[in-house]
Design a protein around this motif. Sequence first.
Motif, short mmCIF file in Angstrom:
data_model
loop_
_atom_site.label_atom_id
_atom_site.label_comp_id
_atom_site.label_asym_id
_atom_site.label_seq_id
_atom_site.Cartn_x
_atom_site.Cartn_y
_atom_site.Cartn_z
N ASN A 61 1.48 7.45 -2.99
CA ASN A 61 0.82 6.16 -2.77
C ASN A 61 1.68 5.27 -1.89
O ASN A 61 1.17 4.59 -0.98
N TRP A 71 0.88 3.52 1.68
CA TRP A 71 1.09 2.08 1.92
C TRP A 71 1.92 1.87 3.17
O TRP A 71 1.69 0.92 3.93
N ALA A 114 -0.29 2.04 6.10
CA ALA A 114 -0.95 0.75 6.29
C ALA A 114 0.01 -0.26 6.93
O ALA A 114 -0.41 -1.10 7.74
N GLY A 119 -8.50 6.25 6.27
CA GLY A 119 -9.14 5.26 5.42
C GLY A 119 -9.41 5.77 4.01
O GLY A 119 -9.22 5.05 3.03
N VAL A 128 -5.97 5.98 2.14
CA VAL A 128 -5.48 4.65 1.79
C VAL A 128 -6.34 4.04 0.70
O VAL A 128 -5.85 3.35 -0.20
N GLY A 129 -7.65 4.28 0.76
CA GLY A 129 -8.53 3.76 -0.28
C GLY A 129 -8.23 4.36 -1.65
O GLY A 129 -8.28 3.66 -2.67
N SER A 147 -5.17 2.77 -3.27
CA SER A 147 -5.26 1.33 -3.50
C SER A 147 -6.27 1.05 -4.60
O SER A 147 -7.10 1.89 -4.94
N GLY A 183 -2.20 -2.25 -3.02
CA GLY A 183 -2.53 -1.36 -1.92
C GLY A 183 -2.99 -2.11 -0.69
O GLY A 183 -2.61 -3.26 -0.46
N THR A 202 -6.26 -2.65 2.53
CA THR A 202 -7.69 -2.66 2.82
C THR A 202 -8.04 -1.39 3.56
O THR A 202 -7.69 -1.23 4.74
N ALA A 203 -8.72 -0.48 2.90
CA ALA A 203 -8.91 0.87 3.43
C ALA A 203 -9.71 0.86 4.73
O ALA A 203 -9.33 1.53 5.71
N TRP A 204 -10.81 0.10 4.79
CA TRP A 204 -11.66 0.16 5.98
C TRP A 204 -10.94 -0.40 7.20
O TRP A 204 -11.11 0.12 8.32
N GLY A 253 -8.28 2.21 8.28
CA GLY A 253 -8.95 3.34 8.90
C GLY A 253 -9.49 3.00 10.29
O GLY A 253 -9.40 3.81 11.22
#
Length: 439
Positions: free
Chosen positions: A253, A257, A260, A350, A353-354, A357, A369, A371-373, A376
């Motif tokens: 994880n 991060w 990101a 994405g 990462v999602g 998180s 975590g 923001t996945a979108w 991505g």
Amino acid sequence: MPRTATRRVLSDERRPAFFDSAVDGAPRWATGALTALQAVTLSLAALALPAVAAFVATSADPSNADVGWTRAVVVAAGLWLLGHGVPLDVGGATVTVVPLGVTALALWTAWSSSRRSGVPSRSGTAGAVGTYALLTVLVGLVAGAGGAQLLRALAGGLVVGAVGLGAGLLRRPGAPTPDALLAPVRARVGPDVLAGARAGALAAAALVAAGAVLTTVWVVAGRATVGDVVDGLGLDAVGGAVLAVAELAVLPNLVLWCVAWLAGPGFAVGAGTVFSPAEVVAGPLPAIPLLGALPSPHVAGGLLLVAPALLPAVGALAGLALRRVPAPGRARGVWLRLMALGATSGLLVGALVGAASGSAGPGRMAEVGATAWLVGLLAGAGCTLGALVVAVPTDPFVRAAVRARLRPGAAGPGAAPTGPAAAGPAPVSPAGPTAAGSV
């Protein structure tokens, strides 16, 4: 030896390993079911043993007098389910952050089990994946899950089982090659889209590798803080071993991060916190040694602002790898490859990462975590830009198309001739030059 017996022996020797079962006399679906049972047992045992050891080490505490050892097994089962995407209820709070280390453990046990004893056939694969999903639901029932959690367990079991068991079955003798499996996909979407998707997967893997390198740098740089947190906990040997297992479960994880962070938006560990190249806004953190490696507020700005430039660099490497694939023969194929590269890399990053998180506890820890979108989208756009810079100027068909746009009369590779040359030589009269002259 009779002739019929000789034919039977020869036919058995020529029969490929694809039709052999790992268990003599057992149907292929039953062998697949046993393979899935083995995979689930191994990954569950790897989590249950530290939990039971922690229970034994703390059983002398009077506050744990009414807690049975089965409670430790239920906790391990809940953690195992969380690794498959099933939310975990802890003290009235819902934990949705997937410990990707547990997911990696489940994938590895599934891969190793199917690689050792799986049957690469349709019935064997269906039996293995279906049994894995059903066992995941069964573990959820034992752990007290219900309703939507059981549906999540079924979906998570199907995904983890299909990826882990399927990858192991492809390593078995007689299994179809990846190119043979992708042949129907290639026929439907075309070779250009498939080549771009492969390059996008390579770009996503490169970004995860860069995140792993950055995680290592942070851990080495913050080893003093990590050591202070460990000393402050005052753990014994069993407690230290359990803490080590827990940190290994969330280490992937932290790697995501860091991806990101490299993308620019950064991540949060608690509501109101920000860890990004532009700024670091820290807050109170749980007493987890691994979090001691997070950057301090003064590690932001300056040269670190160029960190997102790594995304186009990775995209350029993917573009170079894409150039090794035979040219599509038309400019449209190059654009299809680039779009598939960007979409694949963005979706993979994405999604990872999602999964890394979500909510990690009550209060401030409900926001952990990135923001996945957004990550991505930036990853896909950056990788596409880098591949665009490498692939487009060096492709002769793209250059020809651009030249044709700028200069309509220019010809390029594969372009049809225009003007008088396109009309060919002038027709000759059947009578020949003499007849023409006489006229």
